[in-house]
Design a protein around this motif. Structure first.
Motif, PDB file in Angstrom:
ATOM      1  N   ASN A 191      -9.744   0.205   4.536  1.00 37.48           N
ATOM      2  CA  ASN A 191      -8.794   1.305   4.432  1.00 37.48           C
ATOM      3  C   ASN A 191      -7.599   0.992   5.334  1.00 37.48           C
ATOM      4  OD1 ASN A 191      -9.968   1.675   6.936  1.00 37.48           O
ATOM      5  ND2 ASN A 191     -10.422   3.845   6.667  1.00 37.48           N
ATOM      6  N   ARG A 199       0.847  -1.196   0.000  1.00 33.82           N
ATOM      7  CA  ARG A 199       0.000   0.000   0.000  1.00 33.82           C
ATOM      8  C   ARG A 199       0.883   1.246   0.000  1.00 33.82           C
ATOM      9  NH1 ARG A 199      -5.550   0.033   2.376  1.00 33.82           N
ATOM     10  NH2 ARG A 199      -6.360  -2.078   2.129  1.00 33.82           N
ATOM     11  N   GLU A 247      -7.929  -6.037   1.390  1.00 32.74           N
ATOM     12  CA  GLU A 247      -8.006  -5.069   0.299  1.00 32.74           C
ATOM     13  C   GLU A 247      -9.279  -4.229   0.357  1.00 32.74           C
ATOM     14  OE1 GLU A 247      -6.350  -6.173  -3.646  1.00 32.74           O
ATOM     15  OE2 GLU A 247      -6.263  -8.197  -2.817  1.00 32.74           O
ATOM     16  N   ASP A 252      -4.532   1.968  -1.768  1.00 35.65           N
ATOM     17  CA  ASP A 252      -4.974   0.602  -2.029  1.00 35.65           C
ATOM     18  C   ASP A 252      -3.803  -0.376  -2.057  1.00 35.65           C
ATOM     19  OD1 ASP A 252      -7.546   1.572  -2.239  1.00 35.65           O
ATOM     20  OD2 ASP A 252      -7.476   1.759  -4.426  1.00 35.65           O
TER      21      ASP A 252
END
Length: 319
Positions: free
Chosen positions: A221, A24, A218, A250
């Protein structure tokens, strides 16, 4: 910062991020402004200035203290109402007593958590015990607000006492990080907190120079708030320090690293990691109420003023 710890983390289950996990990225790092809450205890507003689309389903989080009170100084909050969300109080140092108009309540100490689902509404109070007010002492903790979806906002209130000994303890492959799973799931390991909105809440202690990469859902957040110490987040090692919040984009894993050198007061990097499935509903938030519309907010205030959210219980037999 004792919370809950172990002498040898390598005796714990180890969390390994899959080799094909997508790191991420770090979208932003913000610094929490300082303020005062309740009867005047110092707080850092961890989420101030962060766009709500990155916070959802979390609403706000305050780091309470760290403060060393002199005798007579410890403070709490007076009786006040809530409706439409959950409050999570995680205590690291000190003692806090909770009582609410629904009959919930208890005392938390180092590493304990109180999880209150306000739902349709109640009154509650959080304060240090009289013995601590008299003696003074160290006080440090967090309070997190978690939103409820519209379908659950008017549910019956609920209270959970989560002792520090109940949290799921995990570590990184090299033992350089101690992971306390308070709620939700991490790599198949479940924390004790029962949540209506799917979330994960972890308090991680990362030793100087150590790095941990965690698998991350996924559909959640990703947020990291630094309670103490210095380090870096993300694959590109974005610097973070005490009082800062990192917002992740993401992906399916997130990385936290502690600097080689830490301050004497904060020998390790102490970070709270949060993830949740966004609710993606309209939110109307004012003061102690979090609803879906302005009309529902007005109704909440009217219900409070008319005594429909409960009454302050009698204390020591006095009406």
């Amino acid at each position: 910062m004792p919370a809950v710890t172990v002498e040898n983390p390598l005796t714990l289950p180890r969390v390994v991020s899959p080799a094909d996990a997508v790191p991420r990225p770090v979208l932003t790092v913000s610094t929490a402004p300082a303020g005062f809450e309740g009867e005047g205890f110092p707080v850092r507003r961890a989420f101030a200035g962060i766009n709500y689309r990155y916070l959802d389903p979390f609403i706000m989080m305050d780091q309470m203290g760290e403060v060393e009170y002199a005798p007579g100084e410890p403070k709490g909050t007076p009786w006040h109402p809530h409706r439409g969300f959950e409050t999570v109080t995680y205590l690291i140092d000190g003692t806090f007593v909770h009582q609410d108009s629904n009959g919930g309540g208890g005392t938390i100490n180092d590493g304990d958590t109180q999880w209150m689902t306000a739902g349709a509404g109640l009154l509650h109070i959080e304060a240090p015990p009289e013995t601590l007010v008299m003696s003074g002492g160290l006080f440090h903790g967090l309070q997190l607000w978690v939103n409820l979806p519209a379908a659950d906002k008017m549910m019956a209130p609920r209270y959970q006492d989560i002792g520090g000994g109940q949290v799921q303890l995990l570590t990184s492959p090299d033992g350089g990080a101690l992971l306390r799973v308070i709620a939700g799931e991490l790599d198949g390991h479940q924390g004790p907190g029962i949540t209506h909105t799917p979330i994960t809440m972890i308090h991680a202690t990362v030793r100087p120079g150590a790095e941990v990469t965690l698998p991350w859902r996924e559909d959640f957040n990703g947020l990291a708030y630094v309670m103490a110490g210095r380090g870096a987040v993300g694959a590109d090692r974005r610097p973070v320090r005490t009082g800062q919040t990192a917002v992740f984009g993401d992906g399916s894993s997130l990385t936290v690293r502690a600097d080689e050198t830490q301050d004497a007061k904060a020998p390790d990097l102490e970070v709270v990691l949060l993830g949740g499935r966004p609710i993606r509903e309209p939110m109307a938030h004012y003061g102690p109420f979090v609803m879906n519309s302005e009309a529902e907010l007005r109704q909440a205030f009217e219900d409070f003023q008319r005594g429909r959210l409960g009454t302050v219980p009698a204390v020591h037999g006095m009406a």
